[in-house]
Design an enzyme around this catalytic site. Structure first.
Site, PDB file in Angstrom:
ATOM      1  N   HIS A 175       0.786  -1.261  -0.183  1.00  0.00           N
ATOM      2  CA  HIS A 175      -0.091  -0.115   0.043  1.00  0.00           C
ATOM      3  C   HIS A 175       0.879   1.279   0.008  1.00  0.00           C
ATOM      4  CE1 HIS A 175      -4.427  -1.580   0.999  1.00  0.00           C
ATOM      5  NE2 HIS A 175      -3.392  -2.386   0.531  1.00  0.00           N
ATOM      6  N   GLY A 192       4.459   5.187  -5.583  1.00  0.00           N
ATOM      7  CA  GLY A 192       5.968   5.003  -5.549  1.00  0.00           C
ATOM      8  C   GLY A 192       6.150   4.641  -3.965  1.00  0.00           C
ATOM      9  N   ASP A 237       4.998 -19.798   1.357  1.00  0.00           N
ATOM     10  CA  ASP A 237       4.983 -20.919   0.573  1.00  0.00           C
ATOM     11  C   ASP A 237       4.104 -20.523  -0.604  1.00  0.00           C
ATOM     12  OD1 ASP A 237       2.560 -21.392   1.354  1.00  0.00           O
ATOM     13  OD2 ASP A 237       3.013 -23.348   2.701  1.00  0.00           O
ATOM     14  N   SER A 265       4.692   7.418   2.077  1.00  0.00           N
ATOM     15  CA  SER A 265       3.469   8.114   2.323  1.00  0.00           C
ATOM     16  C   SER A 265       2.203   7.599   3.029  1.00  0.00           C
ATOM     17  CB  SER A 265       2.891   8.476   0.943  1.00  0.00           C
ATOM     18  OG  SER A 265       2.570   7.477   0.019  1.00  0.00           O
ATOM     19  N   THR A 284      -2.119 -23.388   4.947  1.00  0.00           N
ATOM     20  CA  THR A 284      -0.672 -23.062   5.614  1.00  0.00           C
ATOM     21  C   THR A 284      -0.726 -21.640   5.881  1.00  0.00           C
ATOM     22  OG1 THR A 284       0.484 -22.902   3.552  1.00  0.00           O
ATOM     23  CG2 THR A 284       0.397 -24.935   4.650  1.00  0.00           C
ATOM     24  N   ASP A 301      -4.703 -17.924   3.307  1.00  0.00           N
ATOM     25  CA  ASP A 301      -4.456 -19.129   2.799  1.00  0.00           C
ATOM     26  C   ASP A 301      -4.868 -20.341   3.559  1.00  0.00           C
ATOM     27  OD1 ASP A 301      -2.872 -21.641   2.389  1.00  0.00           O
ATOM     28  OD2 ASP A 301      -1.006 -20.851   2.339  1.00  0.00           O
ATOM     29  N   ASP A 332       7.457   5.634  -0.671  1.00  0.00           N
ATOM     30  CA  ASP A 332       7.922   6.856  -0.079  1.00  0.00           C
ATOM     31  C   ASP A 332       7.539   7.063   1.465  1.00  0.00           C
ATOM     32  OD1 ASP A 332       5.350   7.121  -0.698  1.00  0.00           O
ATOM     33  OD2 ASP A 332       5.545   8.869  -2.024  1.00  0.00           O
ATOM     34  N   THR A 340      -7.777  -1.335   7.006  1.00  0.00           N
ATOM     35  CA  THR A 340      -7.446  -2.415   8.181  1.00  0.00           C
ATOM     36  C   THR A 340      -5.867  -2.566   7.773  1.00  0.00           C
ATOM     37  OG1 THR A 340      -7.910  -3.910   6.386  1.00  0.00           O
ATOM     38  CG2 THR A 340      -9.710  -3.552   7.965  1.00  0.00           C
ATOM     39  N   HIS A 396      -0.652 -13.370  -0.267  1.00  0.00           N
ATOM     40  CA  HIS A 396      -1.961 -14.035   0.454  1.00  0.00           C
ATOM     41  C   HIS A 396      -1.849 -15.336   0.823  1.00  0.00           C
ATOM     42  CE1 HIS A 396      -4.576 -10.618  -1.588  1.00  0.00           C
ATOM     43  NE2 HIS A 396      -3.872 -10.067  -0.841  1.00  0.00           N
TER      44      HIS A 396
HETATM   45  C1  HEM Z   1      -3.826  -8.190  -6.511  1.00  0.00           C
HETATM   46  C2  HEM Z   1      -4.779  -7.219  -6.020  1.00  0.00           C
HETATM   47  C3  HEM Z   1      -4.688  -7.400  -4.416  1.00  0.00           C
HETATM   48  C4  HEM Z   1      -6.145  -7.223  -3.795  1.00  0.00           C
HETATM   49  C5  HEM Z   1      -7.266  -6.891  -4.578  1.00  0.00           C
HETATM   50  C6  HEM Z   1      -5.769  -7.246  -2.265  1.00  0.00           C
HETATM   51  C7  HEM Z   1      -6.720  -7.044  -1.448  1.00  0.00           C
HETATM   52  C8  HEM Z   1      -6.626  -7.337  -0.083  1.00  0.00           C
HETATM   53  C9  HEM Z   1      -7.643  -7.515   0.701  1.00  0.00           C
HETATM   54  C10 HEM Z   1      -9.241  -6.706   0.544  1.00  0.00           C
HETATM   55  C11 HEM Z   1      -7.159  -7.753   1.958  1.00  0.00           C
HETATM   56  C12 HEM Z   1      -8.037  -7.931   3.250  1.00  0.00           C
HETATM   57  C13 HEM Z   1      -8.358  -6.638   3.836  1.00  0.00           C
HETATM   58  C14 HEM Z   1      -9.276  -7.056   5.263  1.00  0.00           C
HETATM   59  O1  HEM Z   1     -10.182  -7.615   5.043  1.00  0.00           O
HETATM   60  O2  HEM Z   1      -8.713  -6.232   6.347  1.00  0.00           O
HETATM   61  C15 HEM Z   1      -5.643  -8.004   1.891  1.00  0.00           C
HETATM   62  C16 HEM Z   1      -4.967  -8.460   2.822  1.00  0.00           C
HETATM   63  C17 HEM Z   1      -3.787  -8.576   2.387  1.00  0.00           C
HETATM   64  N1  HEM Z   1      -2.918  -8.369   1.299  1.00  0.00           N
HETATM   65 FE1  HEM Z   1      -3.815  -8.022  -0.382  1.00  0.00          FE
HETATM   66  N2  HEM Z   1      -4.438  -7.471  -2.149  1.00  0.00           N
HETATM   67  C18 HEM Z   1      -3.973  -7.562  -3.501  1.00  0.00           C
HETATM   68  C19 HEM Z   1      -2.468  -7.639  -3.727  1.00  0.00           C
HETATM   69  C20 HEM Z   1      -1.574  -7.636  -2.269  1.00  0.00           C
HETATM   70  C21 HEM Z   1      -0.169  -7.533  -2.456  1.00  0.00           C
HETATM   71  C22 HEM Z   1       0.554  -7.378  -3.872  1.00  0.00           C
HETATM   72  C23 HEM Z   1       0.337  -7.904  -1.633  1.00  0.00           C
HETATM   73  C24 HEM Z   1       1.869  -7.563  -1.058  1.00  0.00           C
HETATM   74  C25 HEM Z   1       2.883  -8.088  -1.866  1.00  0.00           C
HETATM   75  C26 HEM Z   1      -0.717  -8.038  -0.396  1.00  0.00           C
HETATM   76  C27 HEM Z   1      -0.571  -8.572   0.949  1.00  0.00           C
HETATM   77  C28 HEM Z   1      -1.550  -8.587   1.543  1.00  0.00           C
HETATM   78  C29 HEM Z   1      -1.445  -9.111   2.994  1.00  0.00           C
HETATM   79  C30 HEM Z   1      -0.338  -9.792   3.543  1.00  0.00           C
HETATM   80  C31 HEM Z   1      -2.785  -9.365   3.586  1.00  0.00           C
HETATM   81  C32 HEM Z   1      -3.230  -9.592   4.895  1.00  0.00           C
HETATM   82  C33 HEM Z   1      -2.985  -8.448   5.983  1.00  0.00           C
HETATM   83  C34 HEM Z   1      -3.327  -8.835   7.393  1.00  0.00           C
HETATM   84  O3  HEM Z   1      -3.174 -10.028   7.775  1.00  0.00           O
HETATM   85  O4  HEM Z   1      -2.925  -7.859   7.942  1.00  0.00           O
HETATM   86  N3  HEM Z   1      -1.903  -7.911  -1.327  1.00  0.00           N
HETATM   87  N4  HEM Z   1      -5.567  -7.662   0.520  1.00  0.00           N
END
Ligand code: HEM
Ligand SMILES: *[C@@H]1O[C@H](CO)[C@@H](O)[C@H](O)[C@H]1NC(C)=O
Ligand SMILES: *[C@@H]1O[C@H](CO)[C@@H](O)[C@H](O)[C@H]1NC(C)=O
Ligand SMILES: CC(=O)N[C@H]1CO[C@H](CO)[C@@H](O)[C@@H]1O
Length: 375
Positions: free
Chosen positions: A83, A89, A286, A93, A281, A278, A91, A110, A239
């Site tokens: 984010h 970029g 992984d 922010s 796991t 996931d 930074d 969140t 994810h």
């Molecule tokens: C491809 C499009 C993506 C979408 C639509 C997306 C959307 C989301 C959403 C909606 C959540 C859960 C928010 C919540 O319910 O609290 C989430 C969680 C998460 N996202 Fe993504 N995401 C994307 C890509 C990414 C990328 C590129 C990364 C990191 C490189 C990432 C890392 C994470 C992680 C680690 C969580 C869990 C956060 C936590 O447990 O606190 N996501 N994502």
């Protein structure tokens, strides 16, 4: 033949004798000692080698103990990194508080505050040792890299001091295969980012994809950030850890599929539950996420659609079949995202707090144009 064997043997001997490899922690593996390579926007490997040589040795133990204490922080850092980098970029922010802050916009609601605080805690320690020479943006990238290292699948084979108390033993003991390297996870990072003076504007923040997005939308918005379909697929592999609220996937509850029905049933029995992204796991880095997609067990629409588009399905299959490809592709795509700087690498090194620009006690109240002027 003989001479190439000799060269190989000499290389291995040098590696064994190298103080960086044998004595010191893996923190100073080849990454640090390789000659600096200058990249776009003045970023380079080894950027802080003279101004803050102990940087990585300060960051690592703080992140390690935080993640071992609370594995969820690894997911928190990964998502903050995404984010931060994606809107305008890398930074820092995303960390700014005050008027117009990105943190107040829906995509960020969140983000984990404790993971944000961890970055600030690291900054305090780094600046105490080196002065204000390292940006919050660099610290986000480094802390994320280290968190990825802690939750990697092959933690049981680590030659370092990582404890395994919070990781499932079965996974922690999975043997490392020939050719596998800790460098899959402990990747070197280009450094030298500056921190923004203001938050990103809201239209850039709203470019962060929604969990209901279709494949075409995802591919296009990643493309607008110089990220290819392979980067989209590999980065979505983040994810493989982390959790979501029911409201992030309730669009799927009407689907006529067993997995969607199970998601819905669990949310109706506890609307406040946090769903593992996931389901197999959940706290290990992984390639299980991709295997889940192949079985229709992706939690978000934006996850599951990756197998139904010809531009991404091959990557999901490949990463599901070959975990080593996932490890190296995830690393490469993270490093690529970490260098995204569409407005150039401009700004400052925040010296008072990662949450506040140097010039004011609260972020500027200027709106979208205020940022455009400073970028
Ligand atoms: C491809 C499009 C993506 C979408 C639509 C997306 C959307 C989301 C959403 C909606 C959540 C859960 C928010 C919540 O319910 O609290 C989430 C969680 C998460 N996202 Fe993504 N995401 C994307 C890509 C990414 C990328 C590129 C990364 C990191 C490189 C990432 C890392 C994470 C992680 C680690 C969580 C869990 C956060 C936590 O447990 O606190 N996501 N994502
Ligand atoms: C918002 O920020 C983006 C990325 O920095 C920039 O391209 C765009 O022009 C900005 N939009 C406005 C309305 O300032
Ligand atoms: C739903 O909850 C049950 C019981 O806690 C759990 O075993 C199952 O894995 C959950 N389903 C999903 C899809 O997370
Ligand atoms: C991490 C963070 O600052 N999250 C904020 C996102 O926006 C909501 C709504 O304004 C705040 O309540 C959260 O604290």
């Amino acid at each position: 033949m003989a001479s190439s064997r000799a060269i190989l043997a000499m290389g291995l001997l040098a590696a064994v004798l190298s103080p960086a490899l044998s004595k010191r922690s893996f923190i100073s593996m080849p990454a640090d000692v390789s000659s600096p390579v200058t990249l776009a926007n003045g970023l380079s490997y080894g950027y802080h080698a003279n101004s803050c040589p102990q940087l990585q040795d300060i960051v690592w133990p703080i992140v390690e103990s935080a993640v071992l204490g609370e594995v969820a922080i690894a997911a928190g850092l990964l998502r903050i990194f995404f984010h931060d980098c994606f809107p305008q970029g890398c930074d820092a922010s995303v960390l700014l508080t005050g008027p117009n802050s990105e943190r107040d916009l829906p995509p960020n609601q969140t983000l984990q505050p404790r993971a944000m605080q961890l970055i600030e805690d690291v900054r305090v320690k780094v600046h105490a040792a080196c002065g204000a020479t390292v940006s919050c943006a660099d610290i986000i990238a480094l802390a994320t890299r280290d968190a990825v290292f802690v939750v990697r699948a092959h933690v049981g084979r680590c030659s370092c001091t990582v404890q395994q108390k919070h990781l499932p033993t079965s996974l922690a003991k999975e043997p490392m295969q020939a050719g596998e390297s800790e460098m899959f996870y402990f990747y070197d990072l280009p450094l030298g980012r500056f921190d923004s003076l203001e938050p990103a504007n809201s239209s850039a923040v709203f470019d962060l994809p929604q969990s209901t997005a279709d494949a075409n939308t995802l591919i296009n918005v990643f493309k607008s950030r110089n990220l290819e379909p392979i980067d989209l697929v590999a980065l979505s592999g983040a994810h493989t850890v982390g959790k979501a609220q029911c409201s992030s996937f309730n669009n799927r509850f009407s689907e006529d599929a067993d997995f969607a029905r199970r998601l819905a049933a669990n949310c109706s029995s506890d609307p406040n539950r946090l769903q593992d992204l996931d389901v197999e796991t959940p706290i290990v880095l992984d390639n299980q996420y991709f295997k889940n997609l192949m079985e229709g067990k992706g939690v978000f629409t934006s996850d599951q659609v990756l197998i139904s588009d010809g531009r991404t399905d091959w990557a999901v299959k490949g990463l599901a079949e070959n975990k080593y490809w996932f490890y190296s592709q995830f690393r490469d795509s993270l490093v690529k995202l970490s260098q995204y700087q569409p407005g150039g690498n401009v700004g400052e090194i925040r010296r008072n707090s990662c949450f506040t620009p140097n010039g004011q006690s609260i972020p500027a109240t200027a709106g979208d144009e205020g940022f455009a002027a400073s970028a």
